[in-house]
Write a protein that holds these residues in place. Structure first.
Motif, PDB file in Angstrom:
ATOM      1  N   ASP A   8       0.833  -1.201   0.000  1.00 54.70           N
ATOM      2  CA  ASP A   8       0.000   0.000   0.000  1.00 54.70           C
ATOM      3  C   ASP A   8       0.871   1.255   0.000  1.00 54.70           C
ATOM      4  OD1 ASP A   8      -2.294  -1.518  -0.014  1.00 54.70           O
ATOM      5  OD2 ASP A   8      -2.734  -1.234   2.116  1.00 54.70           O
ATOM      6  N   LEU A   9       1.922   1.239   0.809  1.00 55.37           N
ATOM      7  CA  LEU A   9       2.833   2.370   0.883  1.00 55.37           C
ATOM      8  C   LEU A   9       3.515   2.612  -0.464  1.00 55.37           C
ATOM      9  CD1 LEU A   9       4.320   4.470   2.667  1.00 55.37           C
ATOM     10  CD2 LEU A   9       6.003   2.703   3.137  1.00 55.37           C
ATOM     11  N   MET A  10       3.857   1.547  -1.156  1.00 52.76           N
ATOM     12  CA  MET A  10       4.529   1.662  -2.452  1.00 52.76           C
ATOM     13  C   MET A  10       3.532   1.797  -3.597  1.00 52.76           C
ATOM     14  SD  MET A  10       7.569  -1.074  -1.814  1.00 52.76           S
ATOM     15  CE  MET A  10       8.637  -0.551  -3.137  1.00 52.76           C
ATOM     16  N   ASP A  11       2.230   1.819  -3.295  1.00 54.92           N
ATOM     17  CA  ASP A  11       1.156   1.948  -4.276  1.00 54.92           C
ATOM     18  C   ASP A  11       1.212   0.820  -5.310  1.00 54.92           C
ATOM     19  OD1 ASP A  11      -1.151   3.051  -5.340  1.00 54.92           O
ATOM     20  OD2 ASP A  11      -0.060   4.451  -6.618  1.00 54.92           O
ATOM     21  N   LEU A  12       1.298  -0.422  -4.805  1.00 51.73           N
ATOM     22  CA  LEU A  12       1.330  -1.615  -5.645  1.00 51.73           C
ATOM     23  C   LEU A  12       0.238  -2.572  -5.169  1.00 51.73           C
ATOM     24  CD1 LEU A  12       5.201  -2.062  -5.632  1.00 51.73           C
ATOM     25  CD2 LEU A  12       3.813  -1.152  -7.506  1.00 51.73           C
ATOM     26  N   PRO A  13      -1.029  -2.273  -5.440  1.00 51.17           N
ATOM     27  CA  PRO A  13      -2.132  -3.072  -4.876  1.00 51.17           C
ATOM     28  C   PRO A  13      -2.229  -4.505  -5.402  1.00 51.17           C
ATOM     29  CG  PRO A  13      -2.972  -1.514  -6.487  1.00 51.17           C
ATOM     30  CD  PRO A  13      -1.514  -1.198  -6.294  1.00 51.17           C
ATOM     31  N   ASP A  14      -1.639  -4.810  -6.551  1.00 45.93           N
ATOM     32  CA  ASP A  14      -1.731  -6.162  -7.121  1.00 45.93           C
ATOM     33  C   ASP A  14      -0.619  -7.098  -6.629  1.00 45.93           C
ATOM     34  OD1 ASP A  14      -3.908  -5.319  -8.566  1.00 45.93           O
ATOM     35  OD2 ASP A  14      -2.742  -4.832 -10.342  1.00 45.93           O
ATOM     36  N   LEU A  15       0.288  -6.573  -5.791  1.00 46.43           N
ATOM     37  CA  LEU A  15       1.430  -7.356  -5.340  1.00 46.43           C
ATOM     38  C   LEU A  15       1.384  -7.619  -3.837  1.00 46.43           C
ATOM     39  CD1 LEU A  15       4.319  -5.584  -7.275  1.00 46.43           C
ATOM     40  CD2 LEU A  15       3.044  -7.614  -7.944  1.00 46.43           C
ATOM     41  N   VAL A  16       2.112  -8.639  -3.424  1.00 43.68           N
ATOM     42  CA  VAL A  16       2.301  -8.970  -2.015  1.00 43.68           C
ATOM     43  C   VAL A  16       3.801  -9.040  -1.770  1.00 43.68           C
ATOM     44  CG1 VAL A  16       1.957 -10.720  -0.250  1.00 43.68           C
ATOM     45  CG2 VAL A  16       0.167 -10.297  -1.896  1.00 43.68           C
ATOM     46  N   ALA A  17       4.288  -8.321  -0.774  1.00 43.35           N
ATOM     47  CA  ALA A  17       5.707  -8.389  -0.424  1.00 43.35           C
ATOM     48  C   ALA A  17       5.955  -9.673   0.354  1.00 43.35           C
ATOM     49  CB  ALA A  17       6.104  -7.172   0.400  1.00 43.35           C
ATOM     50  N   THR A  18       6.920 -10.461  -0.087  1.00 40.81           N
ATOM     51  CA  THR A  18       7.199 -11.736   0.569  1.00 40.81           C
ATOM     52  C   THR A  18       8.500 -11.720   1.356  1.00 40.81           C
ATOM     53  OG1 THR A  18       8.252 -12.579  -1.440  1.00 40.81           O
ATOM     54  CG2 THR A  18       5.905 -13.059  -1.135  1.00 40.81           C
ATOM     55  N   ASP A  19       9.403 -10.779   1.031  1.00 37.25           N
ATOM     56  CA  ASP A  19      10.679 -10.742   1.730  1.00 37.25           C
ATOM     57  C   ASP A  19      11.323  -9.376   1.525  1.00 37.25           C
ATOM     58  OD1 ASP A  19      12.770 -11.639   3.276  1.00 37.25           O
ATOM     59  OD2 ASP A  19      13.649 -12.917   1.728  1.00 37.25           O
ATOM     60  N   TYR A  26      21.514  -1.386  -1.076  1.00 36.98           N
ATOM     61  CA  TYR A  26      20.174  -1.634  -1.609  1.00 36.98           C
ATOM     62  C   TYR A  26      19.181  -2.111  -0.552  1.00 36.98           C
ATOM     63  CZ  TYR A  26      21.923  -1.463  -6.412  1.00 36.98           C
ATOM     64  OH  TYR A  26      22.464  -1.055  -7.597  1.00 36.98           O
ATOM     65  N   LEU A  27      17.909  -1.806  -0.808  1.00 33.23           N
ATOM     66  CA  LEU A  27      16.760  -2.440  -0.171  1.00 33.23           C
ATOM     67  C   LEU A  27      16.035  -3.165  -1.294  1.00 33.23           C
ATOM     68  CD1 LEU A  27      15.305   0.399   2.077  1.00 33.23           C
ATOM     69  CD2 LEU A  27      16.477  -1.651   2.844  1.00 33.23           C
ATOM     70  N   VAL A  28      15.954  -4.473  -1.217  1.00 33.16           N
ATOM     71  CA  VAL A  28      15.314  -5.258  -2.266  1.00 33.16           C
ATOM     72  C   VAL A  28      14.035  -5.858  -1.700  1.00 33.16           C
ATOM     73  CG1 VAL A  28      15.541  -7.174  -3.883  1.00 33.16           C
ATOM     74  CG2 VAL A  28      17.548  -5.806  -3.295  1.00 33.16           C
ATOM     75  N   PHE A  29      12.906  -5.421  -2.233  1.00 28.44           N
ATOM     76  CA  PHE A  29      11.612  -5.976  -1.847  1.00 28.44           C
ATOM     77  C   PHE A  29      11.286  -7.114  -2.803  1.00 28.44           C
ATOM     78  CE2 PHE A  29      11.433  -1.705  -0.127  1.00 28.44           C
ATOM     79  CZ  PHE A  29      10.889  -1.923   1.117  1.00 28.44           C
ATOM     80  N   VAL A  30      11.162  -8.307  -2.278  1.00 22.56           N
ATOM     81  CA  VAL A  30      10.784  -9.462  -3.088  1.00 22.56           C
ATOM     82  C   VAL A  30       9.265  -9.493  -3.090  1.00 22.56           C
ATOM     83  CG1 VAL A  30      10.961 -11.944  -3.375  1.00 22.56           C
ATOM     84  CG2 VAL A  30      12.863 -10.668  -2.370  1.00 22.56           C
ATOM     85  N   ALA A  31       8.670  -9.500  -4.273  1.00 21.36           N
ATOM     86  CA  ALA A  31       7.213  -9.413  -4.383  1.00 21.36           C
ATOM     87  C   ALA A  31       6.671 -10.497  -5.294  1.00 21.36           C
ATOM     88  CB  ALA A  31       6.813  -8.041  -4.916  1.00 21.36           C
ATOM     89  N   ASP A  32       5.390 -10.762  -5.124  1.00 17.78           N
ATOM     90  CA  ASP A  32       4.696 -11.733  -5.958  1.00 17.78           C
ATOM     91  C   ASP A  32       3.295 -11.184  -6.206  1.00 17.78           C
ATOM     92  OD1 ASP A  32       4.246 -13.963  -7.453  1.00 17.78           O
ATOM     93  OD2 ASP A  32       4.187 -15.362  -5.775  1.00 17.78           O
ATOM     94  N   TYR A  33       2.680 -11.651  -7.277  1.00 18.34           N
ATOM     95  CA  TYR A  33       1.318 -11.223  -7.586  1.00 18.34           C
ATOM     96  C   TYR A  33       0.328 -11.863  -6.614  1.00 18.34           C
ATOM     97  CZ  TYR A  33       2.968  -9.310 -11.987  1.00 18.34           C
ATOM     98  OH  TYR A  33       3.626  -8.563 -12.925  1.00 18.34           O
ATOM     99  N   LYS A  34      -0.749 -11.140  -6.303  1.00 19.73           N
ATOM    100  CA  LYS A  34      -1.789 -11.687  -5.420  1.00 19.73           C
ATOM    101  C   LYS A  34      -2.513 -12.857  -6.078  1.00 19.73           C
ATOM    102  CE  LYS A  34      -2.783  -7.655  -2.603  1.00 19.73           C
ATOM    103  NZ  LYS A  34      -3.795  -6.682  -2.211  1.00 19.73           N
ATOM    104  N   ILE A  35      -2.706 -12.797  -7.389  1.00 20.96           N
ATOM    105  CA  ILE A  35      -3.363 -13.897  -8.096  1.00 20.96           C
ATOM    106  C   ILE A  35      -2.313 -14.921  -8.494  1.00 20.96           C
ATOM    107  CG2 ILE A  35      -5.320 -12.543  -8.936  1.00 20.96           C
ATOM    108  CD1 ILE A  35      -3.852 -12.259 -11.598  1.00 20.96           C
ATOM    109  N   ASP A  36      -2.690 -16.177  -8.498  1.00 23.07           N
ATOM    110  CA  ASP A  36      -1.715 -17.230  -8.786  1.00 23.07           C
ATOM    111  C   ASP A  36      -1.813 -17.757 -10.211  1.00 23.07           C
ATOM    112  OD1 ASP A  36      -4.134 -18.478  -8.514  1.00 23.07           O
ATOM    113  OD2 ASP A  36      -3.369 -20.158  -7.346  1.00 23.07           O
ATOM    114  N   HIS A  37      -2.595 -17.116 -11.050  1.00 22.60           N
ATOM    115  CA  HIS A  37      -2.713 -17.558 -12.436  1.00 22.60           C
ATOM    116  C   HIS A  37      -2.434 -16.389 -13.371  1.00 22.60           C
ATOM    117  CE1 HIS A  37      -6.685 -15.908 -11.467  1.00 22.60           C
ATOM    118  NE2 HIS A  37      -6.733 -15.560 -12.726  1.00 22.60           N
ATOM    119  N   VAL A  38      -2.226 -16.701 -14.622  1.00 25.53           N
ATOM    120  CA  VAL A  38      -2.007 -15.678 -15.640  1.00 25.53           C
ATOM    121  C   VAL A  38      -3.089 -15.793 -16.705  1.00 25.53           C
ATOM    122  CG1 VAL A  38       0.473 -15.479 -15.280  1.00 25.53           C
ATOM    123  CG2 VAL A  38      -0.391 -17.158 -16.876  1.00 25.53           C
ATOM    124  N   LYS A  39      -3.306 -14.681 -17.393  1.00 29.48           N
ATOM    125  CA  LYS A  39      -4.289 -14.670 -18.469  1.00 29.48           C
ATOM    126  C   LYS A  39      -3.589 -14.843 -19.808  1.00 29.48           C
ATOM    127  CE  LYS A  39      -7.526 -11.612 -16.154  1.00 29.48           C
ATOM    128  NZ  LYS A  39      -8.196 -10.304 -16.196  1.00 29.48           N
TER     129      LYS A  39
END
Length: 76
Positions: A8-19, A26-39
């Motif tokens: 939310d702070l980074m304004d990335l609503p479709d992602l989830v920070a995992t690490d 550096y600060l490296v935010f490891v992120a993944d998509y909230k949905i587990d499938h692709v179109k």
């Protein structure tokens, strides 16, 4: 890690920070998509399988005098 707060702070609503990986530079935010499938890029339907994955490094604005990077694994 407070996943929703960070994305939310980074304004990335479709992602989830995992690490978070901290180095001297550096600060490296490891992120993944909230949905587990692709179109499918052609028809827009849910794809039955993932062909491959690619890690993408996205540079963001600096935070606390450190370069900030979002590491995202893209699926296709």
């Amino acid at each position: 890690m407070h996943n929703n707060l960070i994305t939310d702070l980074m304004d990335l609503p479709d992602l989830v920070a995992t690490d978070l990986i901290k180095t001297e530079e550096y600060l490296v935010f490891v992120a993944d998509y909230k949905i587990d499938h692709v179109k499918c890029p052609v028809c827009g339907k849910k794809a039955e399988k993932i062909h491959d994955r690619k890690t993408q490094m996205i540079q963001d604005t600096s935070l606390r005098d450190k370069k900030t990077v979002i590491r995202l694994e893209k699926k296709r």
